[in-house]
Design a protein around this motif. Structure first.
Motif, short mmCIF file in Angstrom:
data_model
loop_
_atom_site.label_atom_id
_atom_site.label_comp_id
_atom_site.label_asym_id
_atom_site.label_seq_id
_atom_site.Cartn_x
_atom_site.Cartn_y
_atom_site.Cartn_z
N LEU A 293 0.97 -1.26 -0.04
CA LEU A 293 -0.06 -0.08 -0.16
C LEU A 293 0.86 1.33 0.07
O LEU A 293 1.78 1.37 0.99
N LEU A 294 0.74 2.21 -0.85
CA LEU A 294 1.50 3.22 -1.11
C LEU A 294 1.03 4.60 -0.46
O LEU A 294 -0.41 4.81 -0.92
N GLN A 295 1.79 5.44 0.21
CA GLN A 295 1.27 6.64 0.58
C GLN A 295 2.25 7.62 0.11
O GLN A 295 3.51 7.84 0.05
N LEU A 296 1.45 8.79 -0.89
CA LEU A 296 2.36 9.69 -1.46
C LEU A 296 1.74 11.13 -0.97
O LEU A 296 0.61 11.40 -1.02
N ASP A 297 2.53 11.94 -0.40
CA ASP A 297 2.32 13.21 -0.16
C ASP A 297 3.49 14.10 -0.45
O ASP A 297 4.53 13.87 -0.74
N SER A 298 2.71 15.30 -0.91
CA SER A 298 3.76 16.16 -1.58
C SER A 298 3.12 17.74 -1.19
O SER A 298 2.01 18.06 -0.84
N LEU A 321 6.97 14.39 0.18
CA LEU A 321 7.25 14.10 1.49
C LEU A 321 7.47 12.84 2.08
O LEU A 321 7.71 12.74 3.46
N THR A 322 7.13 12.17 1.46
CA THR A 322 7.09 10.54 1.71
C THR A 322 8.18 9.79 0.93
O THR A 322 8.46 10.35 -0.25
N ALA A 323 8.32 8.69 1.37
CA ALA A 323 9.48 7.72 0.36
C ALA A 323 8.84 7.56 -1.05
O ALA A 323 9.49 7.37 -1.85
N ASP A 324 7.66 7.38 -1.09
CA ASP A 324 6.96 6.66 -2.57
C ASP A 324 6.90 8.00 -3.40
O ASP A 324 6.52 7.66 -4.41
N ALA A 325 6.72 9.17 -2.64
CA ALA A 325 6.17 10.27 -3.71
C ALA A 325 7.63 10.71 -4.54
O ALA A 325 8.69 10.69 -3.86
N PRO A 326 7.40 11.31 -5.75
CA PRO A 326 8.68 11.79 -6.44
C PRO A 326 9.43 12.85 -5.58
O PRO A 326 8.78 13.78 -4.92
#
Length: 339
Positions: A293-298, A321-326
């Protein structure tokens, strides 16, 4: 996969053509002629969603350029642990740097003051630089792999409707369709020596439908906005090394909110926060054990400058802001209104 790609492209063109030819006089359009659309104070559009819809009979050509940078470091172990400090097997450390350049051409047409249709055509160039080292083989140098890929991305079509015109906050509903015109990851060969793509894909390989709703609240000289959407990825049969499989790519739940502030009639800036939750994917109806489950915050910042009444320049920057976000994205947009 190719058959599904052509079907999705035909469906996309059908949606666009039906929207263009749907402009016939009606009671709703007659009322729109009498009431002038209330325009919200212009602010930088950092989420690529217009603050208000295109007026009836107007066409907006939006040319954009974006640069996205992402990097990741990982250590993989092929083996097993005998003791907490002793690992039997192969340890491999890798450092991956990914760069994506996208040139987009977006056209928006106002069918009524409340309803507009949009089409976006992206051209994508991708490059990956992968550095690997196997820690237990005595390698003195890193193994460097350079990959690239370019071509047409996934063409999109969208329909947007503004529910209210006279009182704030303004509510806008949208429905977006993404095709599979880009090169799918399942259409790219894998190099058996490196276990990497021979060329990088330019599309996701799956069509999707995205309903959403946006709230806009003007508080002179600022504008507060919030939006939410759900991306439904349509499952498809793909050919893999294990044979034909049904892949159901994880859907995406998206939330975003922010504020734009007008410094003067020509210049404004904005900032916002975006969150995306990407659900686990399924293969043949079953969720794999390694699905994540991926969480992307920017966090995004934007600036808008009006060159003239019909032409503006928008510059936006986004930091993950998270590891999965660009890690970082820089975008430039130039919307031009043609009446």
């Amino acid at each position: 996969m190719n058959t599904f790609k052509y079907k999705s492209l035909v469906a996309l063109l059908t949606l666009c053509s039906s929207a263009v030819f749907a402009e016939e006089p009606s009671a709703d359009q007659t009322d729109d002629k009498k009431e002038k659309p209330k325009r919200v104070q212009t602010v930088a559009d950092i989420f690529e969603q217009p603050g208000v819809l295109t007026p009836r009979g107007s066409f907006v050509l939006d040319t954009s350029f974006s640069y996205t940078q992402n990097s990741s470091n990982s250590v993989s172990v092929v083996g097993y642990t005998v003791l907490p400090s002793l690992i039997v097997g192969l340890i491999e450390a890798s450092d991956v740097d990914r760069t994506t350049l996208t040139v987009g051409f977006t056209g928006r047409y106002g069918i009524t003051n409340r309803f507009e249709v949009e089409t976006r055509i992206p051209l994508v160039y991708r490059t990956d630089s992968i550095s690997k080292r196997k820690a237990q083989t005595g390698a003195n140098n890193n193994e460097l792999i350079d990959l690239d890929g370019s071509g047409l991305g996934d063409i999109e079509a969208a329909f947007k409707y503004q529910f209210n015109m006279k009182t704030a906050p303004y509510w806008i509903g949208s429905l977006r369709f993404k095709s599979t015109t880009g090169k799918s990851p399942y259409d790219v060969n894998i190099d058996p020596k490196t276990n990497e793509f021979e060329t990088l894909p330019t599309g996701s390989g799956f069509a999707s439908i995205e309903p959403g709703i946006t709230m806009i609240l003007p508080i002179d000289p600022a504008v507060i906005y919030a939006s939410t959407s759900y991306i439904w990825n349509i499952e498809d049969d793909v050919d893999t090394e294990a044979g034909s499989q049904t892949i159901d790519l994880g859907d995406t739940i998206s939330f975003s909110a922010g504020m734009g502030f007008a410094v003067n009639p020509k210049f404004s800036f904005s900032m916002g926060l975006s969150h995306k939750t990407i659900l686990k994917s399924k293969i043949n109806g079953v969720t794999p054990d390694n699905a994540k489950l991926l969480q992307l915050d920017s966090l995004s910042f934007g600036a808008n400058y009006a060159i003239s009444r019909d032409t503006t320049i928008n510059i936006g920057a986004t930091a993950g802001l998270t590891a999965d976000a660009p890690d970082f994205q820089l975008s430039l947009r130039i919307p031009i209104t043609l009446k």
